[in-house]
Design a protein around this motif. Structure first.
Motif, short mmCIF file in Angstrom:
data_model
loop_
_atom_site.label_atom_id
_atom_site.label_comp_id
_atom_site.label_asym_id
_atom_site.label_seq_id
_atom_site.Cartn_x
_atom_site.Cartn_y
_atom_site.Cartn_z
N ASP A 159 0.84 -1.21 0.00
CA ASP A 159 0.00 0.00 0.00
C ASP A 159 0.86 1.25 0.00
OD1 ASP A 159 -2.39 -1.34 -0.11
OD2 ASP A 159 -2.73 -1.31 2.07
N ASP A 160 1.95 1.23 0.78
CA ASP A 160 2.89 2.36 0.79
C ASP A 160 3.48 2.57 -0.60
OD1 ASP A 160 2.52 2.71 3.52
OD2 ASP A 160 4.28 1.51 4.07
N LEU A 161 3.81 1.45 -1.26
CA LEU A 161 4.40 1.53 -2.60
C LEU A 161 3.41 2.14 -3.59
CD1 LEU A 161 6.71 0.93 -4.53
CD2 LEU A 161 5.86 -1.41 -4.75
N ARG A 162 2.14 1.76 -3.49
CA ARG A 162 1.13 2.33 -4.39
C ARG A 162 0.99 3.83 -4.18
NH1 ARG A 162 -1.45 -2.54 -2.88
NH2 ARG A 162 -1.40 -4.04 -4.61
N GLN A 163 1.00 4.24 -2.91
CA GLN A 163 0.92 5.67 -2.62
C GLN A 163 2.12 6.42 -3.18
OE1 GLN A 163 -1.51 7.59 -1.24
NE2 GLN A 163 -2.75 5.73 -1.41
N GLN B 118 2.06 9.32 -6.14
CA GLN B 118 2.65 10.63 -5.93
C GLN B 118 3.73 10.94 -6.97
OE1 GLN B 118 3.95 10.45 -1.85
NE2 GLN B 118 1.85 10.39 -1.06
N SER B 119 4.36 9.88 -7.47
CA SER B 119 5.42 10.05 -8.47
C SER B 119 4.88 10.05 -9.89
CB SER B 119 6.46 8.93 -8.32
OG SER B 119 7.02 8.92 -7.03
N GLY B 120 3.55 9.83 -10.03
CA GLY B 120 2.94 9.81 -11.35
C GLY B 120 3.15 8.51 -12.11
N PHE B 121 3.45 7.43 -11.37
CA PHE B 121 3.67 6.13 -12.01
C PHE B 121 2.36 5.35 -12.10
CE2 PHE B 121 8.07 6.15 -9.78
CZ PHE B 121 8.58 6.98 -10.76
N ALA B 122 2.33 4.38 -13.02
CA ALA B 122 1.20 3.45 -13.08
C ALA B 122 1.19 2.60 -11.82
CB ALA B 122 1.33 2.56 -14.31
N THR B 123 -0.01 2.30 -11.32
CA THR B 123 -0.12 1.52 -10.08
C THR B 123 -0.92 0.24 -10.27
OG1 THR B 123 -2.09 2.75 -9.41
CG2 THR B 123 0.05 3.60 -8.64
N ASP B 124 -1.03 -0.22 -11.53
CA ASP B 124 -1.86 -1.39 -11.82
C ASP B 124 -1.33 -2.65 -11.15
OD1 ASP B 124 -3.39 0.23 -13.38
OD2 ASP B 124 -2.40 -0.32 -15.26
N GLU C 67 4.81 -5.05 -10.90
CA GLU C 67 5.81 -4.97 -11.97
C GLU C 67 5.89 -3.58 -12.57
OE1 GLU C 67 7.16 -7.40 -16.00
OE2 GLU C 67 5.54 -8.15 -14.74
N ASP C 68 4.73 -2.97 -12.84
CA ASP C 68 4.72 -1.62 -13.40
C ASP C 68 5.37 -0.62 -12.45
OD1 ASP C 68 3.44 -2.45 -15.66
OD2 ASP C 68 1.44 -1.79 -15.06
N MET C 69 5.03 -0.71 -11.17
CA MET C 69 5.59 0.22 -10.19
C MET C 69 7.10 0.04 -10.06
SD MET C 69 2.64 0.36 -7.22
CE MET C 69 2.40 -1.41 -7.00
N PHE C 70 7.52 -1.23 -10.02
CA PHE C 70 8.94 -1.55 -9.92
C PHE C 70 9.72 -1.00 -11.11
CE2 PHE C 70 12.20 -4.55 -11.41
CZ PHE C 70 13.09 -4.51 -10.35
N LEU C 71 9.24 -1.28 -12.32
CA LEU C 71 9.94 -0.83 -13.52
C LEU C 71 10.00 0.69 -13.61
CD1 LEU C 71 8.58 -3.42 -16.13
CD2 LEU C 71 10.91 -3.31 -15.19
N SER C 72 8.90 1.35 -13.26
CA SER C 72 8.89 2.81 -13.30
C SER C 72 9.92 3.40 -12.35
CB SER C 72 7.49 3.34 -12.93
OG SER C 72 6.53 2.93 -13.87
N MET C 73 10.00 2.84 -11.16
CA MET C 73 10.93 3.33 -10.14
C MET C 73 12.38 3.12 -10.56
SD MET C 73 10.55 2.63 -6.07
CE MET C 73 8.85 3.14 -6.16
N VAL C 74 12.67 1.92 -11.09
CA VAL C 74 14.03 1.61 -11.52
C VAL C 74 14.43 2.45 -12.72
CG1 VAL C 74 15.47 -0.21 -12.55
CG2 VAL C 74 14.07 -0.72 -10.55
#
Length: 254
Positions: A217-221, A225-231, A234-241
């Protein structure tokens, strides 16, 4: 918060290469902690430091109130591990392979049958290891980690090389372990969809640095806030990296 594993600015250097860079982790007791990162991010090196297989260059860590390196042996007695692909004596049975580990650890004979039962290999304990399928070998590796029901498990890519059915079996087994006997699991994997189904908390490593630590849940938030996809994870991880890699390239140009 009751943390069973904490690291403080944990660092590992190989000459000029920094494999792990000032990593500070907080792993809650009784949780499954998904440790994620691209190849070469420093996940395995971090796990090897926690197991005493390689010494930190800087920083420190504590496991269940015990400090490294002072309490190194006491720490090892509380940790079961599965690092990369486990190897076995092919001409010994599954049970005989586990018995070697049991004797090294000084555990009672009953722990072998208990571990085989935990991983669903009881009926195959007397089969030669060379006749095990890949999935059965992975289960046997987990059985070795589970001998004596240690309070902490460190698992590095436990589903590596398995087919979808084997991945499903190992995932369900790992997910059941904290409730089954009150253990804590630190697990690394490239199978992000699997980690999303079992992990309570996530740590994301890139180029040796910790980019994120917290619950899903923290990761989704954080992603929102960073404007990344939260589906999905994997999407969140790739966006962050990818963002971190882009900023590294930008700094390198300056």
């Amino acid at each position: 918060m009751n943390y069973i594993i904490t690291t403080e600015q944990l660092t590992k250097k190989y000459k000029s290469f920094v494999a792990v860079n000032d990593v500070t982790l907080h792993i809650r007791k009784g949780s499954i902690y998904g440790f994620l990162g691209p190849n070469g991010a420093g996940k395995s090196t971090t796990m090897k430091m926690l197991l005493g297989l390689t010494a930190p260059t800087n920083g420190s860590f504590t496991i269940d109130g015990k400090h490294f390196p002072t309490d190194r042996i006491a720490i090892l007695k509380e940790v079961g591990s599965f690092i990369e692909s486990p190897s076995f004596y092919a001409n010994l049975t599954g049970k005989e392979n586990l018995d070697i580990i049991r004797r090294i650890l000084g555990l009672p004979q009953s722990t072998v049958d208990d571990a085989l039962e935990l991983v669903g290999l009881s009926e195959f304990g007397n089969r030669l290891a060379k006749k095990y399928s890949l999935g059965m070998k992975q289960r046997l590796g987990l059985a070795g980690a589970l001998l004596g029901r240690p309070p902490i498990l460190i698992l590095d890519e436990p589903t590596n090389g398995l087919d979808p059915s084997g991945i499903h079996e190992i995932r369900n087994l790992i997910k059941s372990l904290p409730d089954l006997y009150d253990c804590t699991v630190l697990i690394s994997s490239h199978m992000l969809s699997e980690i999303e189904l079992i992990a309570d908390d996530i740590g994301i490593l890139n180029h040796g640095r910790l980019l994120f630590e917290g619950s899903l849940d923290d990761l989704r938030q954080h992603a929102l806030q960073s404007g990344f996809a939260t589906d999905n994870l994997e999407d969140m991880f790739l966006s962050m990296v990818e963002k971190d890699n882009a900023s590294r390239k930008q700094r390198a140009k300056l």
